[in-house]
Design a protein around this motif. Structure first.
Motif, PDB file in Angstrom:
ATOM      1  N   LEU A 136       0.829  -1.201   0.086  1.00 16.88           N
ATOM      2  CA  LEU A 136       0.028   0.181   0.066  1.00 16.88           C
ATOM      3  C   LEU A 136       0.929   1.309   0.006  1.00 16.88           C
ATOM      4  O   LEU A 136       2.027   1.150   0.616  1.00 16.88           O
ATOM      5  CB  LEU A 136      -0.806   0.000   1.291  1.00 16.88           C
ATOM      6  N   PRO A 137       0.454   2.294  -0.533  1.00 13.64           N
ATOM      7  CA  PRO A 137       1.320   3.605  -0.688  1.00 13.64           C
ATOM      8  C   PRO A 137       1.183   4.278   0.641  1.00 13.64           C
ATOM      9  O   PRO A 137       2.073   5.206   0.790  1.00 13.64           O
ATOM     10  CB  PRO A 137       0.436   4.375  -1.794  1.00 13.64           C
ATOM     11  N   LEU A 138       0.341   4.032   1.730  1.00 12.78           N
ATOM     12  CA  LEU A 138       0.502   4.638   2.928  1.00 12.78           C
ATOM     13  C   LEU A 138       1.249   3.943   3.979  1.00 12.78           C
ATOM     14  O   LEU A 138       1.081   2.665   4.169  1.00 12.78           O
ATOM     15  CB  LEU A 138      -1.043   5.003   3.303  1.00 12.78           C
ATOM     16  N   ARG A 139       2.086   4.586   4.574  1.00 11.39           N
ATOM     17  CA  ARG A 139       2.887   4.012   5.706  1.00 11.39           C
ATOM     18  C   ARG A 139       2.072   4.486   7.165  1.00 11.39           C
ATOM     19  O   ARG A 139       1.431   5.159   7.178  1.00 11.39           O
ATOM     20  CB  ARG A 139       4.235   4.943   5.717  1.00 11.39           C
ATOM     21  N   GLU A 140       2.301   3.148   7.692  1.00  8.49           N
ATOM     22  CA  GLU A 140       1.659   2.839   9.072  1.00  8.49           C
ATOM     23  C   GLU A 140       0.168   3.123   8.991  1.00  8.49           C
ATOM     24  O   GLU A 140      -0.469   3.797   9.989  1.00  8.49           O
ATOM     25  CB  GLU A 140       2.308   3.989  10.193  1.00  8.49           C
ATOM     26  N   SER A 141      -0.446   2.606   7.953  1.00  9.52           N
ATOM     27  CA  SER A 141      -2.019   2.869   7.703  1.00  9.52           C
ATOM     28  C   SER A 141      -2.769   1.814   8.598  1.00  9.52           C
ATOM     29  O   SER A 141      -3.879   1.714   8.778  1.00  9.52           O
ATOM     30  CB  SER A 141      -2.140   2.666   6.394  1.00  9.52           C
ATOM     31  N   PHE A 142      -2.120   0.669   9.011  1.00  7.90           N
ATOM     32  CA  PHE A 142      -2.760  -0.247   9.769  1.00  7.90           C
ATOM     33  C   PHE A 142      -3.898  -1.072   9.139  1.00  7.90           C
ATOM     34  O   PHE A 142      -5.247  -0.763   9.594  1.00  7.90           O
ATOM     35  CB  PHE A 142      -3.206   0.227  11.294  1.00  7.90           C
ATOM     36  N   PRO A 143      -3.719  -1.683   7.917  1.00 11.79           N
ATOM     37  CA  PRO A 143      -4.844  -2.374   7.386  1.00 11.79           C
ATOM     38  C   PRO A 143      -5.395  -3.159   8.256  1.00 11.79           C
ATOM     39  O   PRO A 143      -4.784  -4.230   8.627  1.00 11.79           O
ATOM     40  CB  PRO A 143      -4.362  -2.732   5.901  1.00 11.79           C
ATOM     41  N   SER A 144      -6.806  -3.461   8.385  1.00 12.13           N
ATOM     42  CA  SER A 144      -7.316  -4.206   9.273  1.00 12.13           C
ATOM     43  C   SER A 144      -8.377  -5.275   8.826  1.00 12.13           C
ATOM     44  O   SER A 144      -8.097  -6.243   8.277  1.00 12.13           O
ATOM     45  CB  SER A 144      -7.994  -3.282  10.447  1.00 12.13           C
ATOM     46  N   THR A 145      -9.773  -5.064   8.812  1.00 13.00           N
ATOM     47  CA  THR A 145     -10.838  -5.728   8.080  1.00 13.00           C
ATOM     48  C   THR A 145     -10.703  -5.877   6.555  1.00 13.00           C
ATOM     49  O   THR A 145     -10.723  -4.671   6.182  1.00 13.00           O
ATOM     50  CB  THR A 145     -11.782  -5.710   8.952  1.00 13.00           C
ATOM     51  N   LEU A 167      -9.130  -2.568  -3.530  1.00 11.12           N
ATOM     52  CA  LEU A 167      -7.956  -3.195  -4.282  1.00 11.12           C
ATOM     53  C   LEU A 167      -8.966  -3.931  -5.444  1.00 11.12           C
ATOM     54  O   LEU A 167      -9.487  -4.840  -4.950  1.00 11.12           O
ATOM     55  CB  LEU A 167      -7.150  -4.044  -3.569  1.00 11.12           C
ATOM     56  N   ALA A 168      -8.670  -3.341  -6.579  1.00 19.54           N
ATOM     57  CA  ALA A 168      -9.375  -4.336  -7.596  1.00 19.54           C
ATOM     58  C   ALA A 168      -8.379  -5.503  -8.139  1.00 19.54           C
ATOM     59  O   ALA A 168      -7.241  -5.783  -7.594  1.00 19.54           O
ATOM     60  CB  ALA A 168      -9.583  -3.750  -9.104  1.00 19.54           C
ATOM     61  N   LEU A 169      -9.004  -6.363  -8.531  1.00 23.20           N
ATOM     62  CA  LEU A 169      -8.089  -7.826  -8.860  1.00 23.20           C
ATOM     63  C   LEU A 169      -7.200  -7.483  -9.845  1.00 23.20           C
ATOM     64  O   LEU A 169      -6.134  -8.520  -9.964  1.00 23.20           O
ATOM     65  CB  LEU A 169      -9.117  -8.752  -9.434  1.00 23.20           C
ATOM     66  N   ASP A 170      -7.125  -6.373 -10.474  1.00 22.46           N
ATOM     67  CA  ASP A 170      -6.053  -6.128 -11.591  1.00 22.46           C
ATOM     68  C   ASP A 170      -4.985  -5.268 -10.693  1.00 22.46           C
ATOM     69  O   ASP A 170      -3.950  -5.095 -11.550  1.00 22.46           O
ATOM     70  CB  ASP A 170      -6.575  -5.402 -12.686  1.00 22.46           C
ATOM     71  N   GLY A 171      -5.138  -5.199  -9.416  1.00 26.79           N
ATOM     72  CA  GLY A 171      -4.120  -4.296  -8.625  1.00 26.79           C
ATOM     73  C   GLY A 171      -4.244  -2.759  -8.504  1.00 26.79           C
ATOM     74  O   GLY A 171      -3.709  -2.253  -7.852  1.00 26.79           O
ATOM     75  N   ALA A 172      -5.263  -2.433  -9.234  1.00 31.51           N
ATOM     76  CA  ALA A 172      -5.692  -0.874  -9.039  1.00 31.51           C
ATOM     77  C   ALA A 172      -6.097  -0.558  -7.639  1.00 31.51           C
ATOM     78  O   ALA A 172      -7.030  -1.412  -6.987  1.00 31.51           O
ATOM     79  CB  ALA A 172      -6.713  -0.514 -10.081  1.00 31.51           C
ATOM     80  N   LEU A 173      -5.553   0.475  -7.143  1.00 30.97           N
ATOM     81  CA  LEU A 173      -5.984   0.782  -5.710  1.00 30.97           C
ATOM     82  C   LEU A 173      -6.683   2.100  -5.594  1.00 30.97           C
ATOM     83  O   LEU A 173      -6.300   3.254  -6.132  1.00 30.97           O
ATOM     84  CB  LEU A 173      -4.689   0.876  -4.837  1.00 30.97           C
ATOM     85  N   ALA A 174      -7.656   2.076  -4.803  1.00 32.79           N
ATOM     86  CA  ALA A 174      -8.037   3.584  -4.397  1.00 32.79           C
ATOM     87  C   ALA A 174      -8.418   3.729  -2.952  1.00 32.79           C
ATOM     88  O   ALA A 174      -8.609   2.666  -2.303  1.00 32.79           O
ATOM     89  CB  ALA A 174      -9.628   3.828  -5.147  1.00 32.79           C
ATOM     90  N   VAL A 175      -8.238   5.092  -2.642  1.00 28.94           N
ATOM     91  CA  VAL A 175      -8.349   5.157  -0.983  1.00 28.94           C
ATOM     92  C   VAL A 175      -9.631   6.326  -0.586  1.00 28.94           C
ATOM     93  O   VAL A 175      -9.408   7.352  -1.498  1.00 28.94           O
ATOM     94  CB  VAL A 175      -6.954   5.684  -0.490  1.00 28.94           C
ATOM     95  N   HIS A 176     -10.580   6.074   0.145  1.00 33.20           N
ATOM     96  CA  HIS A 176     -11.535   6.771   0.393  1.00 33.20           C
ATOM     97  C   HIS A 176     -11.363   7.642   1.876  1.00 33.20           C
ATOM     98  O   HIS A 176     -11.768   6.659   2.797  1.00 33.20           O
ATOM     99  CB  HIS A 176     -12.788   5.987   0.348  1.00 33.20           C
TER     100      HIS A 176
END
Length: 307
Positions: A136-145, A167-176
């Motif tokens: 992920l592009p964010l540091r110390e973001s703590f991805p959880s569920t 995260l799409a199956l093709d690897g595309a990432l979006a953050v809200h």
């Protein structure tokens, strides 16, 4: 008539039931986070079966996989495990050292997807044990569920980044990003209304996010309740746990909230809709709690704030 709550002791004292899932075998499977074990309880039977793991294990979240087995994360040993219906456990160490996996869910592609809280990564493991990781592009973001969304992508909470990721199956990432500062999202579930629903443990709110990015937030009656986990119910509603106030909550798609008192100090965490139609909750104090269907409870309609 009020809904009754029963408790079923599981594991040794202090073992700490943490997450619970309904398995394809008609049983409830759960993690014993402080007891280095998994457990299995068939509704209607008085006693649970405990499956010991290595003593250094810290099993966190457990979920049914596409292969008929239960898959779980082990934050203590940094691996993903598979428990077959006969109790056989297979373990898969992660490529990244110290990753501390937490959330895990079956994806739309026949694989299991999981979060790495300490490594800022999303992982994918096939039923053959092959592992891939997505930084992920964010540091110390703590991805959880993490959950599979209605749009065929994987959605996950970023607890310390105060956001929901896709995260799409093709690897595309979006953050809200979330509207409320320091909301600290943890639990996440796909609702029957085509949206993602999540808990804001830092803000005492339940959130709703549509795949196109619209966010609604619903304030709970007690802002200090610290909602933790959330799961879809049988009728399009969502159920959630309130860790600090020891309550089980229900929210409808229009924002109406019901709350049910659990034993004081019971520390409710994970929950699931059981094969018997009841809502089951893991209480870290040492039991699985069963809320029988259906019945009235205290209601509190709340108004969302849309962003």
């Amino acid at each position: 008539m009020a809904r009754s709550i029963e408790q079923f002791p599981v594991g040794e004292p202090g073992a700490g039931p943490y997450a619970v899932a309904a398995g394809p075998d008609g049983a409830l499977w759960f993690t014993l986070v402080h007891g280095a074990a998994l457990g299995r309880l068939v509704p209607g039977e008085p006693a649970a079966t405990v499956l010991p793991l290595d003593g250094a294990a810290t099993p966190m979240i457990i979920t049914p996989g596409p292969d008929g087995a239960l898959w779980f994360t082990d934050a203590g040993r940094h691996l993903v495990g598979r428990a077959a219906a006969d109790g056989t456990v297979t373990e898969y160490p992660l490529p990244t050292p110290g990753a501390s996996p937490f959330g895990i869910a079956a994806g739309p592609d026949g694989a299991l997807w999981f979060t790495e809280t300490a490594a800022d990564r999303i992982g994918r493991i096939g039923v053959d044990g092959k592992i891939e990781e997505y930084p992920l592009p964010l540091r110390e973001s703590f991805p959880s569920t993490i959950v599979a969304g209605p749009d065929g992508a994987l959605w996950f909470t970023l607890n310390q980044a105060n956001a929901i990721g896709r995260l799409a199956l093709d690897g595309a990432l979006a953050v809200h990003p979330l509207p409320t500062p320091e909301a600290a999202p943890v639990g996440l579930a796909a609702g029957g209304d085509g949206a993602l629903w999540f808990t804001e443990i830092g803000a005492g709110q339940i959130g709703r996010l549509t795949p196109d990015g619209r966010t609604d937030e619903f304030a709970l009656p007690d802002p200090g309740c610290r909602p933790h986990a959330i799961a879809a119910g049988a009728d399009g509603d969502l159920w959630f746990t309130e860790w600090a106030t020891a309550r089980l909550g229900r929210i409808t798609c229009d924002g109406t909230v019901e709350e049910f008192a659990l034993p004081p100090g019971s520390e409710p965490h994970g929950l699931t809709l059981g094969p018997d139609g009841a809502v089951w909750t893991a209480l870290e104090s040492g039991t699985l709690a069963r809320l029988a269907p259906p019945g009235p409870a205290r209601t509190a309609p709340v108004r969302p704030s849309s962003r």
